[in-house]
Design an enzyme around this catalytic site. Structure first.
Site, PDB file in Angstrom:
ATOM      1  N   TYR A   6      -1.925  -0.463  10.341  1.00  0.00           N
ATOM      2  CA  TYR A   6      -2.018  -1.032   8.993  1.00  0.00           C
ATOM      3  C   TYR A   6      -0.813  -0.600   8.158  1.00  0.00           C
ATOM      4  O   TYR A   6      -0.170  -1.413   7.486  1.00  0.00           O
ATOM      5  CB  TYR A   6      -3.317  -0.566   8.340  1.00  0.00           C
ATOM      6  CG  TYR A   6      -3.481  -0.980   6.897  1.00  0.00           C
ATOM      7  CD1 TYR A   6      -3.939  -2.244   6.556  1.00  0.00           C
ATOM      8  CD2 TYR A   6      -3.190  -0.090   5.867  1.00  0.00           C
ATOM      9  CE1 TYR A   6      -4.102  -2.624   5.236  1.00  0.00           C
ATOM     10  CE2 TYR A   6      -3.352  -0.450   4.539  1.00  0.00           C
ATOM     11  CZ  TYR A   6      -3.811  -1.720   4.224  1.00  0.00           C
ATOM     12  OH  TYR A   6      -3.962  -2.081   2.905  1.00  0.00           O
TER      13      TYR A   6
ATOM     14  N   LYS B   4       2.291  -2.710   6.257  1.00  0.00           N
ATOM     15  CA  LYS B   4       2.598  -2.624   4.832  1.00  0.00           C
ATOM     16  C   LYS B   4       4.025  -2.144   4.596  1.00  0.00           C
ATOM     17  O   LYS B   4       4.681  -2.555   3.625  1.00  0.00           O
ATOM     18  CB  LYS B   4       1.590  -1.705   4.134  1.00  0.00           C
ATOM     19  CG  LYS B   4       0.166  -2.267   4.122  1.00  0.00           C
ATOM     20  CD  LYS B   4       0.089  -3.631   3.430  1.00  0.00           C
ATOM     21  CE  LYS B   4      -1.333  -4.132   3.307  1.00  0.00           C
ATOM     22  NZ  LYS B   4      -1.446  -5.406   2.578  1.00  0.00           N
TER      23      LYS B   4
ATOM     24  N   SER C 190       0.856  -1.191   0.000  1.00  0.00           N
ATOM     25  CA  SER C 190       0.000   0.000   0.000  1.00  0.00           C
ATOM     26  C   SER C 190       0.887   1.234   0.000  1.00  0.00           C
ATOM     27  O   SER C 190       2.008   1.200   0.523  1.00  0.00           O
ATOM     28  CB  SER C 190      -0.890   0.017   1.247  1.00  0.00           C
ATOM     29  OG  SER C 190      -1.521   1.279   1.412  1.00  0.00           O
TER      30      SER C 190
END
Length: 260
Positions: A155, A159, A142
């Site tokens: 998150y 990533k 991401s």
């Protein structure tokens, strides 16, 4: 000239019941590959496979469970005879808010699905086939892993670690296995709904290419990285974000007022 033809190759796509995973499976099948789509539930995997135009089967396999990963790869070898492409797409984001507010349960789930699972599946696929015969691994990272944002820090940390893992594995598995990742921006998926659903027009207006992404945008890049057209690319992270990392595009467009 090298092409995107994947005829005779077999791909496994984890987390393929919808969104980027499903679009990637279709792109790989369109290029000629046999495709195995995984989801936590067999019913969801079967339903996804039924949507693919081409050679495809669904396998119920929770990405973080080693026995289920091994079973899926064994089934793939039994059915198609090879595992040439692995797309580690399964992802989750159960944690929202400041990082210091997260508990161990949310931390563990995020890291298990977003980081451990790609390492697990890559290791098993390498042991079972790719280590001897070669292959291509593509991880879904991401643009969050390349920067920082409020409320989705955990998150993004997962990533960022996945991007590092991609580079590490590219070296450890060279020269037989290529390992790359894609870093999508805001894409029209259920996982990313909080980033676009209530304010899509504003996000699009601030993006250089004036729209949010579609799963097919990411799928096309995955198919490219899986193919011989990318045969001299490894350890890289391809950003596909319509220019979102450039910042707010609106002030730069023709007709915008210019500050002094």
């Amino acid at each position: 000239m090298k092409t995107l033809d994947l005829s005779g190759k077999t791909a496994i796509v984890t987390g393929a019941s919808r969104g980027i995973g499903l679009a990637a499976a279709q792109a790989l099948a369109t290029a000629g590959a046999n495709v195995v789509l995984t989801s936590r539930k067999q019913e969801a995997a079967d339903a996804a496979a039924a949507q693919i135009s081409g050679s495809a089967i669904g396998v119920g396999a929770h990405a973080v469970e080693e026995d289920q990963a091994r079973r899926c790869i064994d089934l793939t070898l039994e059915r198609f005879g090879s595992v040439d492409i692995l797309v580690n797409n399964a992802g989750t984001n159960p944690a929202f808010g400041p990082m210091i507010d997260q508990d161990h349960g949310r931390f563990a789930k995020t890291m298990d699905v977003n980081l451990w699972a790609p390492l697990l599946w890559t290791g098993i696929a390498t042991e079972a086939w790719m280590g001897e015969h070669g292959g291509s691994v593509i991880n879904t990272a991401s643009i969050g892993g390349l920067g920082h944002e409020a409320d989705i820090g955990l998150y993004n940390v997962s990533k960022a670690a996945l991007i590092y893992l991609t580079k590490q594995l590219a070296l450890e598995l060279s020269p037989k296995v290529r390992v790359n990742s894609v870093a999508p921006g805001v894409v029209r998926t259920k996982l990313a709904e909080a980033l676009w659903k209530e304010h899509e027009e504003q996000v699009a207006a601030a993006t250089a290419l004036a729209r949010i992404g579609e799963p097919d945008d990411i799928a096309a890049a995955i198919a490219f990285l899986a193919s011989d057209a990318a045969s001299w690319i490894t350890g890289e992270t391809m950003v596909i974000d319509g220019g979102q990392r450039l910042g707010d595009a609106a002030p730069y467009r023709r007709g915008a007022s210019i500050g002094v």
